[in-house]
Design a protein around this motif. Structure first.
Motif, PDB file in Angstrom:
ATOM      1  N   ASP A  75      13.067   7.167  -0.240  1.00  0.00           N
ATOM      2  CA  ASP A  75      12.616   7.454   1.120  1.00  0.00           C
ATOM      3  C   ASP A  75      13.538   6.769   2.119  1.00  0.00           C
ATOM      4  OD1 ASP A  75      11.105   7.126   3.648  1.00  0.00           O
ATOM      5  OD2 ASP A  75       9.463   8.037   2.523  1.00  0.00           O
ATOM      6  N   PRO A  76      14.041   7.484   3.150  1.00  0.00           N
ATOM      7  CA  PRO A  76      14.974   6.881   4.121  1.00  0.00           C
ATOM      8  C   PRO A  76      14.417   5.626   4.785  1.00  0.00           C
ATOM      9  CG  PRO A  76      14.858   9.262   4.409  1.00  0.00           C
ATOM     10  CD  PRO A  76      13.800   8.911   3.415  1.00  0.00           C
ATOM     11  N   GLU A  77      13.070   5.545   4.917  1.00  0.00           N
ATOM     12  CA  GLU A  77      12.476   4.386   5.565  1.00  0.00           C
ATOM     13  C   GLU A  77      12.591   3.132   4.728  1.00  0.00           C
ATOM     14  OE1 GLU A  77       8.114   2.952   7.406  1.00  0.00           O
ATOM     15  OE2 GLU A  77       8.376   4.979   6.572  1.00  0.00           O
ATOM     16  N   PHE A  78      12.685   3.318   3.385  1.00  0.00           N
ATOM     17  CA  PHE A  78      12.651   2.162   2.499  1.00  0.00           C
ATOM     18  C   PHE A  78      13.870   2.053   1.597  1.00  0.00           C
ATOM     19  CE2 PHE A  78       8.254   3.796   3.048  1.00  0.00           C
ATOM     20  CZ  PHE A  78       7.771   2.781   3.857  1.00  0.00           C
ATOM     21  N   CYS A  79      14.808   2.962   1.685  1.00  0.00           N
ATOM     22  CA  CYS A  79      15.934   2.965   0.760  1.00  0.00           C
ATOM     23  C   CYS A  79      16.813   1.722   0.898  1.00  0.00           C
ATOM     24  CB  CYS A  79      16.783   4.238   0.942  1.00  0.00           C
ATOM     25  SG  CYS A  79      17.500   4.386   2.592  1.00  0.00           S
ATOM     26  N   HIS A  80      16.721   1.029   2.058  1.00  0.00           N
ATOM     27  CA  HIS A  80      17.544  -0.156   2.268  1.00  0.00           C
ATOM     28  C   HIS A  80      16.940  -1.400   1.614  1.00  0.00           C
ATOM     29  CE1 HIS A  80      14.383  -0.446   5.297  1.00  0.00           C
ATOM     30  NE2 HIS A  80      14.640  -1.747   5.361  1.00  0.00           N
ATOM     31  N   ILE A 105       0.198  -4.612  -8.389  1.00  0.00           N
ATOM     32  CA  ILE A 105       0.436  -3.207  -8.735  1.00  0.00           C
ATOM     33  C   ILE A 105       1.617  -3.055  -9.688  1.00  0.00           C
ATOM     34  CG2 ILE A 105      -0.544  -2.358  -6.570  1.00  0.00           C
ATOM     35  CD1 ILE A 105       2.252  -1.965  -5.512  1.00  0.00           C
ATOM     36  N   ILE A 106       2.136  -4.177 -10.214  1.00  0.00           N
ATOM     37  CA  ILE A 106       3.286  -4.107 -11.112  1.00  0.00           C
ATOM     38  C   ILE A 106       2.953  -3.347 -12.382  1.00  0.00           C
ATOM     39  CG2 ILE A 106       2.708  -6.356 -12.107  1.00  0.00           C
ATOM     40  CD1 ILE A 106       6.234  -4.821 -11.616  1.00  0.00           C
ATOM     41  N   ASN A 107       1.720  -3.502 -12.877  1.00  0.00           N
ATOM     42  CA  ASN A 107       1.345  -2.791 -14.105  1.00  0.00           C
ATOM     43  C   ASN A 107       1.275  -1.290 -13.867  1.00  0.00           C
ATOM     44  OD1 ASN A 107       1.175  -5.259 -15.357  1.00  0.00           O
ATOM     45  ND2 ASN A 107      -1.046  -5.436 -15.120  1.00  0.00           N
ATOM     46  N   GLU A 108       0.709  -0.904 -12.741  1.00  0.00           N
ATOM     47  CA  GLU A 108       0.660   0.511 -12.377  1.00  0.00           C
ATOM     48  C   GLU A 108       2.072   1.075 -12.250  1.00  0.00           C
ATOM     49  OE1 GLU A 108      -1.212   3.273  -8.748  1.00  0.00           O
ATOM     50  OE2 GLU A 108      -1.534   1.097  -8.806  1.00  0.00           O
ATOM     51  N   ALA A 137       3.358   5.710  -2.990  1.00  0.00           N
ATOM     52  CA  ALA A 137       4.572   6.360  -3.500  1.00  0.00           C
ATOM     53  C   ALA A 137       4.491   6.548  -5.010  1.00  0.00           C
ATOM     54  CB  ALA A 137       5.796   5.536  -3.120  1.00  0.00           C
ATOM     55  N   ILE A 138       3.883   5.594  -5.703  1.00  0.00           N
ATOM     56  CA  ILE A 138       3.711   5.723  -7.153  1.00  0.00           C
ATOM     57  C   ILE A 138       2.815   6.910  -7.471  1.00  0.00           C
ATOM     58  CG2 ILE A 138       2.759   4.606  -9.201  1.00  0.00           C
ATOM     59  CD1 ILE A 138       3.498   1.903  -7.913  1.00  0.00           C
ATOM     60  N   LYS A 139       1.711   7.029  -6.727  1.00  0.00           N
ATOM     61  CA  LYS A 139       0.747   8.094  -6.993  1.00  0.00           C
ATOM     62  C   LYS A 139       1.313   9.471  -6.652  1.00  0.00           C
ATOM     63  CE  LYS A 139      -3.234   5.079  -6.077  1.00  0.00           C
ATOM     64  NZ  LYS A 139      -3.615   4.913  -7.492  1.00  0.00           N
ATOM     65  N   THR A 140       2.203   9.531  -5.664  1.00  0.00           N
ATOM     66  CA  THR A 140       2.746  10.825  -5.222  1.00  0.00           C
ATOM     67  C   THR A 140       4.149  11.102  -5.786  1.00  0.00           C
ATOM     68  OG1 THR A 140       3.619   9.795  -3.206  1.00  0.00           O
ATOM     69  CG2 THR A 140       1.405  10.757  -3.101  1.00  0.00           C
ATOM     70  N   ASN A 141       4.581  10.259  -6.729  1.00  0.00           N
ATOM     71  CA  ASN A 141       5.921  10.412  -7.330  1.00  0.00           C
ATOM     72  C   ASN A 141       7.032  10.409  -6.286  1.00  0.00           C
ATOM     73  OD1 ASN A 141       5.137  10.581 -10.097  1.00  0.00           O
ATOM     74  ND2 ASN A 141       4.406  12.669  -9.714  1.00  0.00           N
ATOM     75  N   SER A 142       6.862   9.583  -5.260  1.00  0.00           N
ATOM     76  CA  SER A 142       7.880   9.486  -4.214  1.00  0.00           C
ATOM     77  C   SER A 142       8.951   8.465  -4.565  1.00  0.00           C
ATOM     78  CB  SER A 142       7.234   9.107  -2.879  1.00  0.00           C
ATOM     79  OG  SER A 142       6.313  10.095  -2.480  1.00  0.00           O
ATOM     80  N   ILE A 143       8.760   7.736  -5.647  1.00  0.00           N
ATOM     81  CA  ILE A 143       9.806   6.850  -6.144  1.00  0.00           C
ATOM     82  C   ILE A 143      10.536   7.585  -7.274  1.00  0.00           C
ATOM     83  CG2 ILE A 143       8.717   4.699  -5.474  1.00  0.00           C
ATOM     84  CD1 ILE A 143       7.554   4.477  -8.267  1.00  0.00           C
ATOM     85  N   ALA A 144      11.641   7.032  -7.730  1.00  0.00           N
ATOM     86  CA  ALA A 144      12.449   7.753  -8.722  1.00  0.00           C
ATOM     87  C   ALA A 144      13.129   6.759  -9.653  1.00  0.00           C
ATOM     88  CB  ALA A 144      13.492   8.608  -8.020  1.00  0.00           C
ATOM     89  N   LEU A 145      13.568   7.277 -10.810  1.00  0.00           N
ATOM     90  CA  LEU A 145      14.376   6.500 -11.735  1.00  0.00           C
ATOM     91  C   LEU A 145      15.830   6.924 -11.609  1.00  0.00           C
ATOM     92  CD1 LEU A 145      12.224   6.318 -15.019  1.00  0.00           C
ATOM     93  CD2 LEU A 145      12.492   4.595 -13.233  1.00  0.00           C
ATOM     94  N   TYR A 146      16.688   5.952 -11.441  1.00  0.00           N
ATOM     95  CA  TYR A 146      18.131   6.179 -11.483  1.00  0.00           C
ATOM     96  C   TYR A 146      18.624   5.648 -12.827  1.00  0.00           C
ATOM     97  CZ  TYR A 146      18.603   7.443  -6.523  1.00  0.00           C
ATOM     98  OH  TYR A 146      18.528   8.067  -5.304  1.00  0.00           O
ATOM     99  N   TYR A 147      19.706   6.219 -13.316  1.00  0.00           N
ATOM    100  CA  TYR A 147      20.181   5.855 -14.650  1.00  0.00           C
ATOM    101  C   TYR A 147      21.613   5.369 -14.591  1.00  0.00           C
ATOM    102  CZ  TYR A 147      15.968   8.116 -16.315  1.00  0.00           C
ATOM    103  OH  TYR A 147      14.661   8.453 -16.535  1.00  0.00           O
ATOM    104  N   GLN A 148      21.842   4.205 -15.253  1.00  0.00           N
ATOM    105  CA  GLN A 148      23.204   3.690 -15.416  1.00  0.00           C
ATOM    106  C   GLN A 148      23.567   3.829 -16.891  1.00  0.00           C
ATOM    107  OE1 GLN A 148      23.985  -0.482 -14.542  1.00  0.00           O
ATOM    108  NE2 GLN A 148      26.011   0.056 -13.785  1.00  0.00           N
ATOM    109  N   ALA A 156       0.834  -1.205   0.000  1.00  0.00           N
ATOM    110  CA  ALA A 156       0.000   0.000   0.000  1.00  0.00           C
ATOM    111  C   ALA A 156       0.870   1.257   0.000  1.00  0.00           C
ATOM    112  CB  ALA A 156      -0.928  -0.016   1.208  1.00  0.00           C
ATOM    113  N   LYS A 157       1.962   1.224   0.785  1.00  0.00           N
ATOM    114  CA  LYS A 157       2.877   2.378   0.815  1.00  0.00           C
ATOM    115  C   LYS A 157       3.562   2.553  -0.530  1.00  0.00           C
ATOM    116  CE  LYS A 157       3.729   2.001   5.792  1.00  0.00           C
ATOM    117  NZ  LYS A 157       4.715   1.698   6.856  1.00  0.00           N
ATOM    118  N   LEU A 158       3.926   1.432  -1.168  1.00  0.00           N
ATOM    119  CA  LEU A 158       4.540   1.516  -2.491  1.00  0.00           C
ATOM    120  C   LEU A 158       3.563   2.107  -3.496  1.00  0.00           C
ATOM    121  CD1 LEU A 158       6.828   0.920  -4.464  1.00  0.00           C
ATOM    122  CD2 LEU A 158       5.947  -1.429  -4.673  1.00  0.00           C
ATOM    123  N   GLN A 159       2.310   1.680  -3.436  1.00  0.00           N
ATOM    124  CA  GLN A 159       1.306   2.217  -4.355  1.00  0.00           C
ATOM    125  C   GLN A 159       1.099   3.714  -4.127  1.00  0.00           C
ATOM    126  OE1 GLN A 159      -2.830   0.798  -3.976  1.00  0.00           O
ATOM    127  NE2 GLN A 159      -2.760   0.373  -6.170  1.00  0.00           N
TER     128      GLN A 159
END
Length: 846
Positions: free
Chosen positions: A625-630, A645-648, A593-604, A588-591
């Motif tokens: 997020d510091p709570e989940f970055c690990h 929620i993988i499709n979302e 985060a998706i809606k609030t753009n709290s996740i991010a894309l990193y690029y290699q 639920a927290k991940l979902q």
């Protein structure tokens, strides 16, 4: 038995004794036998005579004029019948006392049509005439319900009562003479019994109506029909129906009394069929019951048009047939172990006795008395009380059966996860150790492809029986359920998985050794139609620790069982140190985060080996997020797949990649590509290619700058859908990359069937590339093959300059890895693109 239970049983017995005391006291005050008639309580002497007028033509004058045709016998000798004839009864009264007697003549048949009573002098002169019967008008309810006359008999006098009975129905009319005082007592007793009967039946009807609304079982409506028909019938026969229904309705029912008898018979058989659940069996007995019900229905309709003297004998024949069918239905159920219906069987005893007494009394085989007269009414009363107990017992049985189905698997009859949860919560309440132990028949799902479901269930029950026997030797395993014969310790979680609970606090390795010993004793073979199946087992262990979450506890056990597949000893334990569990709250927290753009894309970055310039990048998901970055991103992807929620998440990644492509273009990198990973779960996205095209149009992104990387897991289940998706993406101009090439068993086959634009060599071939000649041949062959097929190739996992130089000599197109840069957030990656300092040093020698 516990002291508390004995105490409660004692209270119940005391209540029962008190109830019987009340009943006996009430009965002693109500029952006034017919021995208190006037000739037994006063100096009044009676003589009896009767005459049967078969032609119904004789008048009082004619009968008196021919005294020789009278039969001077007691009224109990009258041959009553249903024939259409008049009955003349004569009673001579002689009062030898010095006092006037207040006499009441009671005619105990409220269904008689016409009842004419003549008071005569000894010389047959008419003193007074009385008219009673349900066809007479302007009578009081009391006269309708209790037909009687009251008169005074002077002292030292003689009078004669001439009684004419003219009716189309039951003609038997017992005549008793009482003093007024005894008659009042008789009416009081009779009314009391009526009131008790009507009150009990009405309360029983309300009780069953409440049960119907609560349980929604039709059997209660049918039994209400039986109660109301019994109330209606006895109201007619006993006369108290005049106080229950409007007068016009009661008089109509008197005419159609046989219809009411049929109604009671119909509901009796219908209730018997439904109560014993024959409507579920649909056997020949059910068909027999339906046929008789149909016959009763037709005959009941016919009685509306037939006179009572014709309909009544037919009904008595049908009644005999009804008893035979009901006995067949009841006996069959008892024979097959339908023991919970004992109260229903008992309820038939008073009903059969009471129903037999009524016709025996009507036909003269039993002498009339107050008790005999009310026997059938009391029988119905007892039957209704026993039936209430039977219905309560049925509710108890249904509740127990529902509980059984809720706690047992339908196919194997073993305890299920609900019972496991119940035991877990009970142990948690007691603050006892709860370690979940799972044993699985390995490859059970594969076995199900070659054996039938019933054979699979038989295998489960066979192994469960042996496992239960092994666990019974160890006291540390908790009882999940206790029946009369044994204590059950295992639950069937389906698919060949058995669960049980260890309550012993001990080192993990000791429990593992114990479980290994247990499975070593389990059957290793199982024969099905001559085939000896080889059985192996896996063990999963989950310790609840401080958590009281059953689902969490069970989920960790399943994960341990899954890990046991790859373990050498087929044993695995899920400890509290697991980095991630499939948790709904986390999903639920991940979902969110998706809606609030709290996740991010990193690029290699991906480096063009011809000029050491960045040509593109692979987009990698991060949760800053510091709570989940690990948390591991791989595990987060699995979480997203398992929770749907993988499709979302994927659509968010594609849209963010499109935004960043435009941002790269605006910052001076117009040809920079971004690669996005797709999994097998993404194939369930409806119209994925169309949605990607809409995003390209929305952000004005050139299609060739977007790539999709597909791993082999995406190819396993839905090849046709995947071929169509690759074709649709290629048609849009999007490049589709075969990721981790060389690791799958069918990678070469994919190159034939799919329109890929690029291959990507897995890093497992690259780490030791300079020192592994075999890997060098594989990588070189892949590079040459891709070029010959018109495909470009990217090598991932490059971490040293030596590998970089070797790949350049092999003529690879692109490379990515820690040598160039790790995955960077967008802002840092943009700075990397602007400087590319580390890339300028790649070809330098040092």
């Amino acid at each position: 038995m516990e002291t508390k239970t004995l105490r409660y049983h004692g209270v119940a017995v005391a209540i029962l004794v008190f109830i019987f005391f009340i009943i006996s006291t009430l009965a002693s005050n109500l029952v006034v036998p017919t021995r208190y008639t006037v000739e037994k309580t006063t100096p009044v002497y009676l003589d009896y005579a009767y005459y049967i007028d078969e032609n119904k033509t004789g008048s009082l004058k004619d009968i008196i004029a021919s005294p020789n045709q009278l039969t001077n016998k007691s009224f109990s000798d009258i041959p009553w019948s249903f024939k259409q004839q008049n009955y003349w009864l004569f009673i001579d009264l002689e009062n030898k006392s010095l006092y006037e007697q207040d006499i009441v003549a009671h005619f105990d048949n409220p269904m008689v049509d016409h009842l004419s009573i003549y008071r005569l002098t000894p010389n047959n002169e008419l003193i007074e005439t009385y008219k009673l019967g349900d066809k007479e008008e302007s009578l009081s309810l009391f006269q309708y319900s209790v037909p009687h006359i009251r008169f005074s008999l002077p002292s030292k006098s003689i009078e004669r009562l001439a009684i004419k009975i003219d009716t189309t129905g039951i003609s038997k009319t017992p005549v008793n003479l009482y003093r007024y005082k005894e008659f009042v007592d008789l009416v009081r007793s009779q009314t009391g019994i009526w009131g008790i009967f009507a009150g009990v039946l009405l309360m029983a009807a309300l009780y069953n109506l409440v049960l119907y609304f609560g349980i929604k079982d039709r059997v209660y409506l049918i039994y209400i029909g039986y109660i109301m028909s019994a109330l209606c019938l006895m109201g007619i026969v006993m006369g108290f129906g005049f106080y229950l229904w409007p007068l016009e309705l009661q008089l109509f029912l008197h005419e159609k009394v046989i219809f009411t008898n049929y109604a009671m018979a119909f509901f009796t058989l219908a209730f018997c069929t439904m109560f014993l659940r024959y409507h579920k069996d649909k056997c020949w007995r059910y068909k027999l019951s339906k046929a008789l019900l149909f016959l009763i229905f037709l005959l009941s309709i016919a009685t509306l048009f037939l006179p009572e003297y014709i309909a009544a004998p037919v009904f008595f024949c049908v009644l005999s047939l009804l008893y035979v069918v009901c006995i067949i239905l009841i006996y069959n159920k008892l024979r097959t172990g339908f023991r919970w219906a004992k109260f229903y069987v008992f309820s038939w005893i008073p009903l059969i006795i009471g129903a037999a007494i009524q016709p025996l009394e009507l036909t003269g085989f039993l002498a009339y008395s107050f008790a005999i007269r009310h026997a059938f009414l009391v029988a119905i009363l007892c039957e209704v009380i026993l039936m209430a107990m039977a219905l309560a017992d049925r509710v108890r049985f249904q509740r127990e059966r529902s509980l059984y189905h809720a706690t047992h698997t339908q196919q194997t009859k073993l305890l299920n996860s609900a019972k496991l949860k119940q035991a877990f919560m009970a142990l948690q309440t007691q603050e006892r150790s709860t370690t979940l132990c799972l044993i699985k028949i390995r490859h059970f799902n594969s076995l199900n492809t070659i054996i039938t479901p019933s054979q699979g269930y038989a295998l489960i029950k066979y192994v469960a029986k042996e496992l239960e026997l092994e666990l019974s030797h160890e006291r540390e395993f908790a009882n999940l359920d206790v029946d009369l014969n044994t204590s059950l310790r295992i639950a069937d979680l389906s698919s060949g998985v058995f669960a049980f609970i260890s309550t012993k606090t001990q080192p993990q390795n000791m429990l593992e050794e114990l479980l290994k010993n247990i499975i070593s004793s389990l059957p290793k073979q199982y024969e099905i139609k001559g085939l000896n199946l080889q059985l192996n087992y896996s063990i999963g262990i989950s310790n609840a620790g401080q958590s009281n979450d059953f689902e969490y506890w069970l989920k960790r056990g399943y994960l341990a069982l899954k890990q046991a597949k790859s373990s050498l000893d087929n044993v695995s334990s899920a400890s509290n140190g697991n980095k991630l569990m499939m948790d709904v709250a986390l999903a639920a927290k991940l979902q969110k985060a998706i809606k609030t753009n709290s996740i991010a894309l990193y690029y290699q970055p991906q480096i063009n080996l011809l000029d050491n310039q960045v040509s593109g990048a692979e987009a990698l998901l991060r949760w800053p997020d510091p709570e989940f970055c690990h948390l591991s991103i791989e595990e987060l992807i699995i979480l997203a797949e398992h929770t749907g929620i993988i499709n979302e998440l994927t659509l968010w990644v594609v849209e963010q990649a499109c935004k960043d492509i435009i941002a790269f273009t605006q910052n001076g990198h117009p040809n920079h590509t971004i690669s996005v990973n797709l999994s097998a779960k993404n194939l369930t996205i409806n119209n994925l290619a169309e949605k990607v095209e809409n995003l390209l149009i929305k952000y004005q992104v050139p299609a060739h700058l977007l790539k999709f990387e597909l791993t082999e897991s995406a190819f396993v289940d839905s090849q046709e859908a995947l071929i169509q998706l690759v074709d649709e993406l290629s048609a849009l101009g999007i490049k589709v990359v075969l990721d981790d090439f060389g690791t799958g068993y069918a990678s070469l086959n994919y190159l034939v069937n799919y329109h890929f634009s690029e291959l990507k060599i897995d890093k497992s071939f690259v780490f030791d590339l300079p020192n592994n000649a075999t890997h060098q041949v594989i990588v070189q062959t892949a590079i040459d093959m891709s070029h010959n097929l018109g495909l470009s190739i990217t090598i991932e996992g490059v971490e040293t300059q030596e590998i970089h130089q070797l790949l350049k000599t092999m003529n690879a197109d692109r490379a990515q890895g820690y040598l160039y840069a790790k995955a960077l957030p967008y802002t840092d990656y943009l700075h990397f693109l602007k400087s590319q300092y580390s890339l300028k040093m790649l070809d330098s020698s040092f």
